[in-house]
Design an enzyme around this catalytic site. Structure first.
Site, PDB file in Angstrom:
ATOM      1  N   GLY A   1     -41.842 -10.672 112.326  1.00 49.57           N
ATOM      2  CA  GLY A   1     -41.494  -9.968 113.550  1.00 49.57           C
ATOM      3  C   GLY A   1     -41.606  -8.462 113.421  1.00 49.57           C
ATOM      4  N   HIS A   2     -41.169  -7.917 112.284  1.00 46.09           N
ATOM      5  CA  HIS A   2     -41.241  -6.468 112.084  1.00 46.09           C
ATOM      6  C   HIS A   2     -42.696  -6.006 111.974  1.00 46.09           C
ATOM      7  CE1 HIS A   2     -36.980  -5.676 111.787  1.00 46.09           C
ATOM      8  NE2 HIS A   2     -36.852  -6.688 110.965  1.00 46.09           N
TER       9      HIS A   2
END
Length: 509
Positions: A53-54
């Site tokens: 996600g990051h």
């Protein structure tokens, strides 16, 4: 149908090709990594995983930075660690995204921001010498080239404090942009008489001059301290993007929690600027979105979702001083509160769960209210796990920790195996440590107040070995108790990926 499917596949492939063609980020694999990276004077490489996600959040910022830096001949590249797992392992990648700066093939960890402008600023600094020799034609542009720019005006390069200035620049090139001017006309245009030291910044008054009487004798330590003080805005919004700036300053942080949608919010925040100015260099002041960061407000020991509210935090010691929420928050009351804090006349607020009515389990439930009484009991060895209820590693450790408590249940008058929910209980000032991650295991031998960090693996056998090695008391446990404890099944450890507040995904065993 077959034609339609083939067309769909072809269209998807073309889309990927076009996207790749439009990207200014280079794709690296084991085949081309060395041929691209090793000759480069400077290149930034992101090691990522498509599912992270990051990494997805970073992608558009990274693309934007790559386009800007391409014009400055500073390439950005990326490696897909799912597709190129061996290459990532070779470069010691254990979390995603990992960014590394390479100079002629030699890597260093990227320490900069993760927004496009921050990446650009960081890499531009990396491309320059520690101190840039600023000429007349470049001066106007240079002093606006970054958020904080330090410029030394001297008659010649060896004139004091130039040597100390260069030494400071070498150590802090990642933090600030440094320039030196030896042109008397440029110094005159800047309104200074050499030697002179000026910080130009993109906030507050835009410029700060170092006291002229002491410029020539400024030391490295004083220069760093002055730069840190003047790199922090007088009163800015704090978020995950700039929190490290305040944490690294070493100063207490005063939060004004406000609802950003409230009428008159900006005017209210503005009233704090004179107070912030009077404590500049002693306390940093910020305002924070109380709606977005409501959980942080709870961590600051604010009991109600009542805004505006005010808290002072000692970041280093993790102590908090919340302003009484039952009182009206006015700038006058806050000024009295800050003065009392600065003079040491108010105690920090310590969050604690209630003292348990019973302690029937083999593992002692520790709370802040009993911390000193239990942990600093010199007649006992004490082994404490500091945990968070949401922490996956803590959950996997629990059966092993319970097993350890059961093993030493017969000698709990000599050895306390304890656990403390560090999200609901503050570490008191009496403890010579702070908790930065979970689980954290600390052992305090009997007869003293020193703590030993447990850094071994989390198997039952390793924990027992550690206790037996460090305990001061005799821990003679009946053989049958040991056998019973050893026969208790323990949940197997499996690799788990977690994401920290800095945007790194870590795989731990």
């Amino acid at each position: 149908m077959r034609l339609s499917l083939s067309f769909t596949v072809l269209l998807a492939s073309l889309t990927r090709v076009l996207a790749a063609a439009e990207s200014d980020v280079l794709d690296l694999t084991a085949t081309n990594f060395e041929s691209v990276v090793n000759p480069a004077d400077l290149i930034l490489v992101e090691f990522f995983a498509p599912w992270c996600g990051h990494c997805k959040n970073l992608a558009p910022q990274y693309e934007e930075a790559a386009t800007t830096l391409k014009a400055k001949n500073i390439p950005l590249a990326k490696v897909d660690c799912v597709d190129q797992s061996e290459l990532c392992q070779t470069h010691g990648v254990s979390g995603y995204p990992t960014l590394k700066v390479f100079r002629k093939g030699t890597p260093t960890d990227y320490q900069g921001p993760r927004k496009a402008d921050g990446i650009v600023s960081y890499m531009v600094k990396q491309s320059l010498p520690a101190v840039t020799n600023v000429k007349a034609a470049d001066h106007a542009e240079f002093i606006k080239a970054d958020r904080v720019v330090a410029v030394l005006y001297v008659n010649e390069e060896e004139e004091p404090p130039a040597p100390n200035f260069v030494k400071t620049a070498e150590k802090h090139r990642d933090d600030y942009l440094f320039g030196m001017v030896t042109d008397a006309e440029v110094a005159k245009a800047a309104g200074v008489t050499p030697p002179a030291l000026v910080v130009y910044k993109k906030f507050d008054d835009g410029r700060v001059d170092y006291p002229s009487a002491t410029v020539s004798s400024v030391t490295d330590a004083k220069l760093v301290s002055w730069l840190k003080e003047n790199s922090v805005p007088l009163l800015d919004e704090v978020s995950g993007e700039n929190y490290s700036l305040y944490a690294e300053s070493g100063l207490p942080l005063a939060y004004v929690f406000v609802d950003p949608s409230a009428e008159g919010k900006d005017a209210f925040v503005e009233t704090f600027k004179p107070l912030a100015k009077s404590y500049k260099g002693k306390i940093n002041f910020v305002w924070i979105d109380a709606i977005k960061f409501g959980e942080h407000a709870k961590m600051m020991n604010l009991q109600e979702a009542k805004w505006p509210s005010f808290v002072i935090q000692d970041i280093e010691k993790q102590l908090k001083w919340p302003f009484d929420q039952s009182k009206e928050l006015t700038i006058e009351e806050v000024a009295h509160f800050v003065k009392a804090y600065s003079e040491g006349r108010i105690a920090p607020s310590l969050k604690s769960q209630p003292i348990p009515e019973t302690q029937d389990e083999p593992v002692f439930t520790l709370v802040t209210k009993e911390f000193d009484q239990v942990v600093f009991d010199e007649s006992k060895d004490v082994f404490v796990e500091f945990y968070a209820p949401w922490c996956g590693h803590c959950k996997r450790l629990k059966p092993t920790w319970d097993q350890l408590g059961e093993k030493y249940a017969a000698v709990k008058d000599k050895l306390v195996i304890a656990k403390m929910d560090a999200t609901e209980n503050d570490i008191p000032p009496s403890a010579p440590f702070r908790v930065a991650g979970f689980p954290t295991l600390k052992f305090k031998p009997a007869g003293g107040r020193e703590f030993i960090d447990y850094e071994g693996d989390r198997s039952f056998e390793s924990l027992v070995e550690f206790v037996e090695k460090n305990a001061k008391n005799s821990l003679n446990v009946p053989a049958q108790d040991t056998a019973a404890a050893a026969s208790t099944p323990v949940a197997a450890e499996t690799p788990v990926a977690t994401q920290d507040t800095q945007g790194q995904t870590h795989v731990e065993l």
